[in-house]
Motif scaffolding. Structure first.
Motif, PDB file in Angstrom:
ATOM      1  N   SER A 321       0.887  -1.142  -0.101  1.00 41.98           N
ATOM      2  CA  SER A 321      -0.161  -0.046  -0.104  1.00 41.98           C
ATOM      3  C   SER A 321       0.980   1.069  -0.004  1.00 41.98           C
ATOM      4  O   SER A 321       2.190   1.241   0.068  1.00 41.98           O
ATOM      5  N   GLU A 322       0.277   2.266  -0.235  1.00 45.59           N
ATOM      6  CA  GLU A 322       1.081   3.652  -0.312  1.00 45.59           C
ATOM      7  C   GLU A 322       1.537   4.118   1.120  1.00 45.59           C
ATOM      8  O   GLU A 322       0.524   4.337   2.119  1.00 45.59           O
ATOM      9  N   ASP A 324       3.691   6.705   3.734  1.00 45.49           N
ATOM     10  CA  ASP A 324       4.521   7.654   3.995  1.00 45.49           C
ATOM     11  C   ASP A 324       5.632   7.130   4.948  1.00 45.49           C
ATOM     12  O   ASP A 324       5.367   7.048   6.128  1.00 45.49           O
ATOM     13  N   PHE A 356       6.717   9.082  -0.272  1.00 46.64           N
ATOM     14  CA  PHE A 356       5.839   7.805  -0.352  1.00 46.64           C
ATOM     15  C   PHE A 356       6.546   6.836  -1.046  1.00 46.64           C
ATOM     16  O   PHE A 356       7.091   6.877  -2.234  1.00 46.64           O
ATOM     17  N   ASN A 358       5.619   2.530  -2.354  1.00 46.38           N
ATOM     18  CA  ASN A 358       4.581   1.269  -2.305  1.00 46.38           C
ATOM     19  C   ASN A 358       5.297   0.149  -1.471  1.00 46.38           C
ATOM     20  O   ASN A 358       6.173  -0.509  -1.925  1.00 46.38           O
ATOM     21  N   ARG A 467      10.585   5.391  -5.215  1.00 46.02           N
ATOM     22  CA  ARG A 467       9.198   6.361  -4.793  1.00 46.02           C
ATOM     23  C   ARG A 467       8.244   5.850  -5.454  1.00 46.02           C
ATOM     24  O   ARG A 467       8.008   5.485  -6.526  1.00 46.02           O
ATOM     25  N   SER A 468       6.988   6.157  -4.722  1.00 44.76           N
ATOM     26  CA  SER A 468       5.630   5.418  -5.628  1.00 44.76           C
ATOM     27  C   SER A 468       5.152   6.351  -6.565  1.00 44.76           C
ATOM     28  O   SER A 468       5.269   7.578  -6.475  1.00 44.76           O
ATOM     29  N   SER A 470       2.456   7.812  -7.539  1.00 47.90           N
ATOM     30  CA  SER A 470       1.543   8.815  -7.325  1.00 47.90           C
ATOM     31  C   SER A 470       1.860   9.674  -6.230  1.00 47.90           C
ATOM     32  O   SER A 470       1.221  10.809  -5.872  1.00 47.90           O
ATOM     33  N   GLY A 471       3.166   9.422  -5.379  1.00 47.03           N
ATOM     34  CA  GLY A 471       3.530   9.946  -4.550  1.00 47.03           C
ATOM     35  C   GLY A 471       4.164  11.628  -4.795  1.00 47.03           C
ATOM     36  O   GLY A 471       4.339  11.863  -5.906  1.00 47.03           O
TER      37      GLY A 471
END
Ligand code: ADP
Length: 471
Positions: A321-322, A324, A356, A358, A467-468, A470-471
């Motif tokens: 999951s994403e 932080d 962020f 994943n 890094r994810s 969408s982050g």
């Protein structure tokens, strides 16, 4: 026994290669011999026709210089020199009357078979050729029929026996020659296949010796062609890797046995004491509490080993999951704050926004927790542990640095090995599995971990994770 050997030989690659080589070589040689034979035959035929044409022209010149009488003399002379059984000549007038000719007793059949005279008269050509099969004989006869002037026609036939004899000799030489060539091709093919496969045989031999226990045996790298050289190098490389893994496994087994032995011996001693010397309830309770603690430590160790094995094998079921990472660090700091305060060590953070990734949150917590635990454990009082998180080049970088005892250059390459503990830290509790688990988690998440240190000057652990998006 011999049959068994032959059957085994039939299945070998060397035999199949030899068969292919012999087959291809023999077919090519046969084609070359055949092409050469046809070429020679056509050259001989061409030469023969040229000669017949030349003779026709000579007769034509004779007619123009000496008339029909000279022709008759020439015919008689030709029959004498070549032999009436080898050649025949006939001179015809324009209306087909035979004016002169050689003795035709051996050539009676020509009257029946020959069509050249009729063809010449019917056509517009100055001469025609024909090939006749002499009845009851194996050779052929080549005939030219042409105009020699004043409307006269000459028919000149010559036996091809001599030419055919030459071609027959060629054929007779060719058959045994072809057999020798095939035999030599088979021998050369066998030798070539054997020498090409010598490297493979050596590798098989080495593998056999290794299977019997000679684990240090390696294939000698010789110049036997690039493919075999590559195979031998890869094979040796694979053996080295297996050897290293084997040694690592042995070392891990020894370490497990060693680490299990001490708590088990302690537990046994405690149980023995409970049975023999202890009398009060408080003493029983103290022994039981100690045993529970040892059991917990053993179970913790076994669970960590299972987690490492799972992460290393890649079969771990990641609940992604994403996450932080700044939040994970803050939680870990809160959790470890009492320990830090107890050790009089200061925790400082420098956390950027947007870190962020994943990841599996539970695993990430274990990773940060282990690194923070180590930093606090190996940092003496009044020291500082700093944790930072930042985004660099599209990746999230997490750094945990401390002002602790540091790690010597000799130890640095080994601290991620299972059960490895530096001499400087042996007095402190630990199993030597924490960093192995951290590395396995980082690798499973597609990241990297690098440790740096100057002995006595603190340590830095830098973790890089993707890094994810969408982050
Ligand atoms: P342990 O349970 O012994 O801490 P780890 O696998 O976590 O096992 O660490 C392996 C070894 O690396 C430790 O025994 C210690 O010698 C060294 N090490 C790890 N982190 C640090 C650190 N922050 N400072 C100094 N040494 C460290």
């Amino acid at each position: 026994m011999l049959l068994k050997k032959m059957l085994k030989l039939k299945g070998t690659l060397a035999f199949r290669l030899t068969l292919w080589y012999t087959g291809i070589f023999s077919i090519s040689s046969l084609a070359a011999f055949l092409a050469f034979f046809l070429l020679i035959r056509s050259v001989i035929n061409e030469q023969r026709d040229d000669e017949l044409l030349k003779d026709l022209k000579e007769f034509s010149i004779m007619l123009s210089t000496g008339g029909v009488n000279k022709i008759k003399q020439a015919v008689a002379w030709e029959a004498g020199s070549e032999g009436v059984e080898n050649v025949f000549l006939r001179v015809f007038s324009a209306d087909g009357e035979e004016l002169a000719g050689t003795d035709m007793s051996a050539w009676e059949w020509v009257y029946e078979e020959s069509r050249s005279l009729a063809q010449l008269k019917a056509g517009s050509a100055t001469h025609v050729f024909e090939t006749l099969n002499a009845p009851g004989q194996s050779h052929q006869v080549r005939v030219i029929c042409g105009y020699i002037g004043n409307g006269l026609m000459l028919q000149f036939g010559e036996s091809l026996e001599e030419d055919e004899d030459f071609l027959r000799i060629y054929k007779n030489v060719f058959t045994p020659l072809m057999m020798i060539v095939t035999l030599m091709a088979a021998l050369t093919g066998w030798m070539m296949a054997k020498s090409a496969l010598a490297g493979v045989e050596e590798i098989t031999h080495t593998a056999l010796e290794i299977s019997k226990g000679a684990f240090d045996r390696r294939v000698t790298i010789k110049d036997r062609g690039l493919e075999i050289e590559q195979l031998a190098t890869t094979f040796n490389f694979m053996l080295d890797r297996i050897n290293t893994l084997f040694k690592e496994m042995k070392e891990t087994n020894n370490n497990i046995a060693h680490d299990l032995r001490s708590p088990l011996a302690r537990m046994r001693g405690a149980a023995e004491m409970a049975l023999t010397t202890v009398t009060t309830m408080e003493e029983y309770q103290a022994i039981a509490a100690g045993m529970v603690e040892d059991c917990d430590r053993l179970m913790g160790m076994i669970n960590t080993m299972l987690d490492i094995a799972e992460a290393e094998s890649g079969i771990v079921d990641l609940k992604l999951s994403e996450v932080d990472i700044a939040r994970v660090i803050k939680n870990a700091c809160d959790l470890f704050m009492p320990v830090a305060e107890n050790n009089s060590v200061k925790i400082m953070t420098d956390l950027a926004d947007g870190c962020f990734i994943n990841a599996d949150p539970r695993m990430l917590q274990r990773m940060v927790g282990n690194l923070l635990d180590n930093a606090l454990k190996y940092t003496p009082p009044q020291g500082t542990v700093t944790i930072s998180a930042a985004v660099e080049n599209g990746q999230v970088i997490l750094r945990i640095s401390d002002t602790g005892i540091g790690i010597s250059e000799k130890d640095l390459p080994r601290i991620f090995d299972k059960f490895y503990r530096c001499d400087a830290s042996r007095t402190l509790h630990g199993s030597g599995l924490g960093l192995s688990l951290v590395k396995a988690i980082v690798t499973t998440h597609g990241g990297q971990i690098v440790a740096s240190s100057h002995s006595g000057g603190g340590s830095i652990f830098a973790v890089t994770l993707p890094r994810s998006s969408s982050g």
